[in-house]
Write a protein that holds these residues in place. Structure first.
Motif, PDB file in Angstrom:
ATOM      1  N   MET A   1       0.839  -1.190   0.000  1.00 60.60           N
ATOM      2  CA  MET A   1       0.000   0.000   0.000  1.00 60.60           C
ATOM      3  C   MET A   1       0.880   1.247   0.000  1.00 60.60           C
ATOM      4  SD  MET A   1      -2.966   1.109   2.736  1.00 60.60           S
ATOM      5  CE  MET A   1      -4.097  -0.177   2.176  1.00 60.60           C
ATOM      6  N   THR A   2       0.525   2.203  -0.807  1.00 59.38           N
ATOM      7  CA  THR A   2       1.281   3.450  -0.862  1.00 59.38           C
ATOM      8  C   THR A   2       0.975   4.310   0.361  1.00 59.38           C
ATOM      9  OG1 THR A   2      -0.476   4.512  -2.125  1.00 59.38           O
ATOM     10  CG2 THR A   2       1.298   3.462  -3.377  1.00 59.38           C
ATOM     11  N   THR A   3       1.838   5.288   0.586  1.00 56.77           N
ATOM     12  CA  THR A   3       1.646   6.241   1.675  1.00 56.77           C
ATOM     13  C   THR A   3       1.501   7.636   1.099  1.00 56.77           C
ATOM     14  OG1 THR A   3       2.918   4.900   3.235  1.00 56.77           O
ATOM     15  CG2 THR A   3       2.667   7.237   3.760  1.00 56.77           C
ATOM     16  N   ILE A   4       0.495   8.348   1.554  1.00 57.70           N
ATOM     17  CA  ILE A   4       0.318   9.747   1.193  1.00 57.70           C
ATOM     18  C   ILE A   4       0.985  10.589   2.275  1.00 57.70           C
ATOM     19  CG2 ILE A   4      -1.337  11.621   0.871  1.00 57.70           C
ATOM     20  CD1 ILE A   4      -3.374   9.510  -0.030  1.00 57.70           C
ATOM     21  N   VAL A  21     -13.290  11.746 -12.068  1.00 63.04           N
ATOM     22  CA  VAL A  21     -13.887  11.395 -13.358  1.00 63.04           C
ATOM     23  C   VAL A  21     -13.204  10.102 -13.804  1.00 63.04           C
ATOM     24  CG1 VAL A  21     -14.368  12.122 -15.718  1.00 63.04           C
ATOM     25  CG2 VAL A  21     -14.244  13.832 -13.889  1.00 63.04           C
ATOM     26  N   GLU A  22     -13.918   8.992 -13.635  1.00 64.22           N
ATOM     27  CA  GLU A  22     -13.352   7.666 -13.888  1.00 64.22           C
ATOM     28  C   GLU A  22     -12.068   7.509 -13.066  1.00 64.22           C
ATOM     29  OE1 GLU A  22     -13.154   7.384 -18.154  1.00 64.22           O
ATOM     30  OE2 GLU A  22     -15.304   7.011 -18.325  1.00 64.22           O
ATOM     31  N   GLY A  23     -10.909   7.321 -13.707  1.00 67.72           N
ATOM     32  CA  GLY A  23      -9.682   7.107 -12.943  1.00 67.72           C
ATOM     33  C   GLY A  23      -8.877   8.355 -12.679  1.00 67.72           C
ATOM     34  N   VAL A  47      -1.589  10.345  -4.671  1.00 66.91           N
ATOM     35  CA  VAL A  47      -0.287  10.564  -4.047  1.00 66.91           C
ATOM     36  C   VAL A  47       0.501  11.608  -4.828  1.00 66.91           C
ATOM     37  CG1 VAL A  47       1.901   9.476  -3.386  1.00 66.91           C
ATOM     38  CG2 VAL A  47      -0.254   8.198  -3.173  1.00 66.91           C
ATOM     39  N   ASN A  48       0.571  11.420  -6.133  1.00 68.57           N
ATOM     40  CA  ASN A  48       1.333  12.302  -7.014  1.00 68.57           C
ATOM     41  C   ASN A  48       0.375  13.244  -7.745  1.00 68.57           C
ATOM     42  OD1 ASN A  48       4.138  10.900  -6.899  1.00 68.57           O
ATOM     43  ND2 ASN A  48       2.724   9.221  -7.340  1.00 68.57           N
ATOM     44  N   ASP A 312      -5.639   1.834  -2.989  1.00 68.54           N
ATOM     45  CA  ASP A 312      -5.170   0.668  -3.739  1.00 68.54           C
ATOM     46  C   ASP A 312      -5.231   0.996  -5.234  1.00 68.54           C
ATOM     47  OD1 ASP A 312      -4.340  -1.825  -4.496  1.00 68.54           O
ATOM     48  OD2 ASP A 312      -6.285  -2.787  -4.194  1.00 68.54           O
ATOM     49  N   LEU A 313      -4.299   1.859  -5.651  1.00 72.19           N
ATOM     50  CA  LEU A 313      -4.208   2.304  -7.043  1.00 72.19           C
ATOM     51  C   LEU A 313      -2.763   2.205  -7.507  1.00 72.19           C
ATOM     52  CD1 LEU A 313      -6.423   5.532  -6.880  1.00 72.19           C
ATOM     53  CD2 LEU A 313      -7.024   3.388  -8.037  1.00 72.19           C
ATOM     54  N   PRO A 314      -2.528   1.923  -8.787  1.00 65.91           N
ATOM     55  CA  PRO A 314      -1.147   1.871  -9.273  1.00 65.91           C
ATOM     56  C   PRO A 314      -0.470   3.231  -9.125  1.00 65.91           C
ATOM     57  CG  PRO A 314      -2.681   0.956 -10.887  1.00 65.91           C
ATOM     58  CD  PRO A 314      -3.512   1.620  -9.842  1.00 65.91           C
ATOM     59  N   PRO A 315       0.794   3.262  -8.732  1.00 62.07           N
ATOM     60  CA  PRO A 315       1.503   4.539  -8.639  1.00 62.07           C
ATOM     61  C   PRO A 315       1.535   5.239  -9.998  1.00 62.07           C
ATOM     62  CG  PRO A 315       2.740   2.795  -7.559  1.00 62.07           C
ATOM     63  CD  PRO A 315       1.624   2.127  -8.300  1.00 62.07           C
TER      64      PRO A 315
END
Length: 535
Positions: A1-4, A21-23, A47-48, A312-315
């Protein structure tokens, strides 16, 4: 899991309104007197983030000439429905005293990149407007209402009225649907709907150290609205040691997987002070729907966290913004803005001398009308900046150089000018939060003589509350100039007139010609770099 890691949008980025809007995720933030209006950032992983644009970029949409400091674009609200982005914003023309002049508008676009429409006027009864798209196809406009009489409070509740998109106007009864919690100063309304409940998210407590996100809900859109069992979803008001202070004013978004995140503004005061030169920044918290049907911070309590578990999203990182801008590509780099005017050709050009930013000296530093000042946000407590200027003044009424700027009463300016004998000199000029007079002080007992012709390199180093200018003839051998200055005055909280100040510190290039001859100053490059934070 990524960290914000918060803040996700460092530096002056307040009043974050988020939509998906969608992704793709978008956050719109206030820009006040800085042009173009409204910053919209884009992310695919929360995150980014990258700056996607500033949609209010022409005179028909926004003309802030004459707007006082900390007026202009307040609290934009961004939504997506019916194949369009809908952006609501206020252009505030007056903020001090009993009265406020707050004109609310709507623009739309098929894409976040535009083209954005000319504005539709909505109303002027208060600020912080938003638009809610109900699942039955109806659209509802909200804003706080300002009571100039101040019989109880000027923040007199949240108004609701239907918007008719086919007719491009508000219509029907105007209802005051929510007077706020006992904390008071209710503003920043956003509506959402879930499981038959209308959820109203508002900001309360004023945007200083009593700020909070408050929630309420109702079975009907016009209320009555019942308060969240904790009243406030997010606040730092009861924790003076929290790293993220002044937390409040935001909205939530849900991912495809059902994870929920809530934006809010915050500030990071300099250690040991209540001064925040970085202004009000944007942070985001993980929240969860409880069994009671209310949102709660995932970590518990009400105090926002610096680090939260990401979705839970791809970086999806974006290229970093370059430190050095050469002004060679024909357009002003996206990091930079200017003040108030929708006619930038009168204050700067990138074509008059290719490879340079030419500023045409206009009105005085701090002018509310036409000031040639092009700058970018300070985004760290520790940074350095450099530029080089070619400028040949012939009167002390002409100045150009490197400026660290908050507003007309809070700035530090390293300027090339001339002495009474016509020789070229460097000056260090400050206004130290002197409201309302904006009187100046001079950091040198005597102006520093410099060569009569040629380039002059100018630099600044900021370390927490210490600001030090430097200069060079060749860009290699630097010399300090003037005393150590107080960087903390470039903040919302500094000075006797600080209440009601809402922006943040900028650093950039300026030219002023009080003779009215618009003498140009040419800047070859600008460098900004955040330095490592040793704290």
């Amino acid at each position: 899991m990524t960290t914000i890691r918060n803040p996700i949008l460092p530096g002056f980025n307040p009043d974050p309104a988020i939509c998906r809007v969608e992704g793709d995720y978008y956050i719109a933030t206030s820009t006040f007197e800085w042009f173009p209006g409204v910053q919209i950032h884009h992310s695919r992983d929360l995150v980014n983030w990258r700056l996607a644009g500033r949609p209010l970029d022409r005179k028909s949409q926004l003309d802030m000439r004459g707007n006082p400091d900390s007026c202009g674009v307040w609290a934009p609200a961004l939504t997506y429905a019916d194949g369009l982005f809908w952006l609501i914003y206020t252009d505030v023309k007056r903020r001090l005293g009993n009265f406020k002049d707050t004109h609310n508008y709507l623009v739309t676009a098929p894409s976040i990149e535009g083209p954005w429409s000319d504005p539709i006027y909505m109303n002027s009864s208060g600020f912080d407007p938003s638009l809610f798209h109900d699942d039955d196809g109806r659209k509802w406009f909200l804003n706080m209402v300002w009571d100039h009489r101040r019989r109880r409070t000027s923040f007199d509740g949240i108004l609701l009225q239907e918007y008719l998109p086919q007719e491009r106007r508000l219509a029907g009864p105007i209802k005051n649907v929510f007077k706020g919690s006992p904390l008071g100063l209710v503003e920043g309304p956003h509506l959402s709907k879930r499981n038959g409940w209308y959820y109203l998210t508002v900001a309360e407590g004023g945007t200083a150290y009593n700020h909070a996100v408050t929630m309420a809900r109702s079975r009907t859109i016009d209320g009555p609205y019942d308060l969240h069992p904790n009243i406030h979803l997010i606040t730092s008001k009861d924790d003076p040691d929290a790293p993220l202070q002044r937390a409040g004013h935001g909205f939530f978004v849900e991912t495809d997987a059902g994870e929920v995140f809530h934006t809010h503004l915050c500030s990071r005061p300099l250690p040991g002070t209540k001064r925040s030169p970085l202004g009000r920044e944007t942070a985001i918290q993980r929240v969860v729907w409880g069994e009671d049907g209310w949102l709660h911070l995932a970590q518990g309590g009400q105090v926002p966290a610096v680090e939260v578990d990401g979705p839970d999203l791809p970086p999806h990182p974006f290229p970093a913004e370059p430190e050095r801008h050469e002004f060679d590509d024909g357009g002003l780099p996206s990091a930079f803005q200017w003040l108030r005017t929708p006619e930038p050709d009168r204050i700067f050009s990138l074509e008059a001398r290719p490879g340079h930013l030419r500023l045409y000296g206009r009105e005085s530093v701090g002018s509310w009308f036409e000031q040639a000042l092009v700058a970018r946000r300070q985004t760290s407590w520790f940074y350095s900046a450099e530029t080089v200027v070619e400028f040949s003044p012939d009167t002390y009424q002409q100045l150009a150089g490197l400026i660290c700027y908050y507003d007309r009463a809070r700035f530090h300016y390293l300027a090339v000018s001339v002495a009474d004998d016509g020789s070229r000199v460097l000056q260090v000029i400050s206004s130290l939060g002197d409201h309302p007079d904006a009187l100046m002080t001079y950091g040198l007992e005597r102006d520093l003589p410099i060569p009569a012709l040629g380039r002059v390199y100018l630099g600044v180093d900021v370390r927490l509350s210490e600001l030090r200018f430097r200069w060079s003839e060749d860009g290699e051998r630097w010399q300090s100039i003037g005393p150590v200055l107080d960087a903390s005055i470039l903040s919302d909280e500094a000075g006797p007139g600080a209440h009601g100040s809402f922006t943040g510190a900028f650093v950039g290039m300026a030219a002023h010609d009080l003779s009215g001859r618009a003498l140009p100053a040419d800047f070859d490059f600008f460098v900004y770099r955040d330095e490592p934070n040793p704290i």
